[in-house]
Design a protein around this motif. Structure first.
Motif: not given
Length: 440
Positions: A296-311
């Protein structure tokens, strides 16, 4: 001299170092109390019990009976426990504690936490509520009620390959907390004294055992967090730090929602998350290990265009944790329920600006607008607005931003609440009260 027996959730680092065994900093605040007891030459004899998943060969053996061993003048007793399944109660633990009590003959026991099977086993084996003190950390029964933290129903029902193999889906995780809550209730009902720090834990324990005497005592943090100071000029601007994000209660999904709202104004935004990573997917093995919540977290990261923003930083040592605190612009505690999270206390000691949910006992630690900022639990929009407010660069007459003003007050507040000497003296007061009528 009176004998006090501690029953801990972890092997204390000082003990582990002597035995050359690996140890956890998960509840490092215990070390703060332990070191204070040793340094101050406490007016009582101390024994310590702690769990080990596997008993090292020959450790504490005495003619086939695990009678304990001495380290730094402290009698130590390991006990075997399946730490990976804290919802399962094993009656064999009662037998082990009966052996320990028979050997050490404590005048009172002090149980740190209610959430593990050994707490219930110790209460049952000791059978003396008037000499039993329990320190409240969290309340599993209350956690169980809000465990899903607003997740969509489709996510709640999801079962990944990892969840199926481990029998650890989100629903099963909630059921485990329900079981732990039932054990916890018996622990609290079986003690005569409770230590806590917040209105939340006071009210919660009173519902379960109105006859238990509630004694207020703050916690002493890990020694490393009493030095060092956050500075706006040296932090990574627009960076957030989350102490844990591997299960819904901790609210990482709300942080991702807030980040989507913040991204247009703060394109350099970044989130660092400590602890177990549940979103690694670089290899097929990692993909097989994804939990329902991780997907679910991965889905949100993709949906919100947060790739590279979460470490995801992974597990951090005490010093690494301190470095990450000092490097961030804001520390977040977005949990839907907490009692008195130690990460908040540690951040405040360092002067790190804190934004936290107004849930459980957190408002007793963070004064909104004074030592930090609070927002309604589970509200991603309010969280985004709170972070944006925290990052406002407008300065007051003293030339300070809001974050800098909160930082200063946080240090003052936390230095009082987590003062080691004050808390140690309070511990002695509590022990004297419990033991005052005891005839040797």
């Amino acid at each position: 001299m009176k004998k006090v027996l501690w029953i801990c959730n972890i092997m204390l680092p000082a003990v582990a170092r002597e035995l050359k065994l690996p140890y956890s900093n998960r509840e490092g605040w215990l070390s703060g109390i332990f070191e204070r007891v040793l340094q101050a030459k406490a007016p009582f004899e101390l024994g310590v019990c702690f769990p080990l998943e596997r008993m090292p060969e020959g450790l504490g053996q005495d003619g086939g009976k695990e009678a304990g061993f001495w380290i730094k003048g402290v009698k130590c007793y390991p006990f075997a426990e399946d730490l990976g399944h804290p919802e399962k109660y094993e009656e064999s633990l009662e037998e082990r504690f009966q052996e320990i009590f028979e050997d050490y003959k404590p005048h009172m026991v002090h149980i740190f936490g209610t959430e593990f099977p050994h707490a219930l086993a110790a209460v049952r084996a000791f059978g003396k509520p008037e000499r039993t003190l329990v320190g409240i950390q969290g309340l599993c029964g209350e956690i169980a009620k809000v465990y899903m933290a607003g997740l969509p129903e489709r996510v709640r029902r999801r079962v990944t390959f990892r969840d199926l193999i481990r029998q650890d889906s989100l629903r099963q995780q909630q059921e485990k907390f329900i079981l732990r809550g039932k054990h916890e209730a018996e622990v609290i009902k079986g003690c005569g004294y409770v230590t806590g720090r917040t209105g939340f834990d006071r009210e919660g324990t009173a519902k379960l055992n109105p006859g238990a005497k509630y004694l207020t005592m703050n916690e002493t943090m890990r020694q490393e967090f009493y030095s060092g100071s956050w500075e706006l000029e040296s932090c990574e601007r627009h960076s957030l730090f989350l102490g844990q994000g591997d299960y819904p209660l901790k609210g990482m999904h709300f942080v991702l929602e807030a980040m989507e709202r913040l991204l247009p104004d703060y394109p350099d935004l970044k989130l660092y998350v400590a602890g177990n990573s549940v979103i690694e997917k670089g290899t097929w093995k990692q993909r097989l290990k994804l939990s329902g919540y991780g997907k679910y977290l991965l889905e949100l990261i993709s949906r919100y265009h947060l790739e590279g923003k979460v470490v995801m930083t992974g597990k951090l040592s005490t010093l690494q944790m301190k470095e990450r605190f000092l490097a961030c612009h804001t520390f977040l505690c977005p949990s839907v329920l907490e009692n008195s999270p130690n990460t908040v206390g540690e951040a405040m000691l360092l002067g790190v600006p804190v934004a936290a949910s107004a849930a459980g006992g957190i408002p007793d630690m963070v004064r909104d607008g004074q030592s930090g900022l609070l927002f309604p639990a589970g509200d991603g929009k309010a969280l985004a607005e709170t972070i944006s407010r925290m990052w406002d660069e407008e300065k007051d007459r003293e030339g300070l931003t809001l974050a800098q003003r909160l930082s200063r007050q946080a240090v003052l507040s936390a230095s009082v609440a987590h003062d080691g000497e004050t808390n140690y003296l309070r511990l002695l007061e509590i022990y004297r009260e419990i033991l005052q009528d005891f005839e040797e």
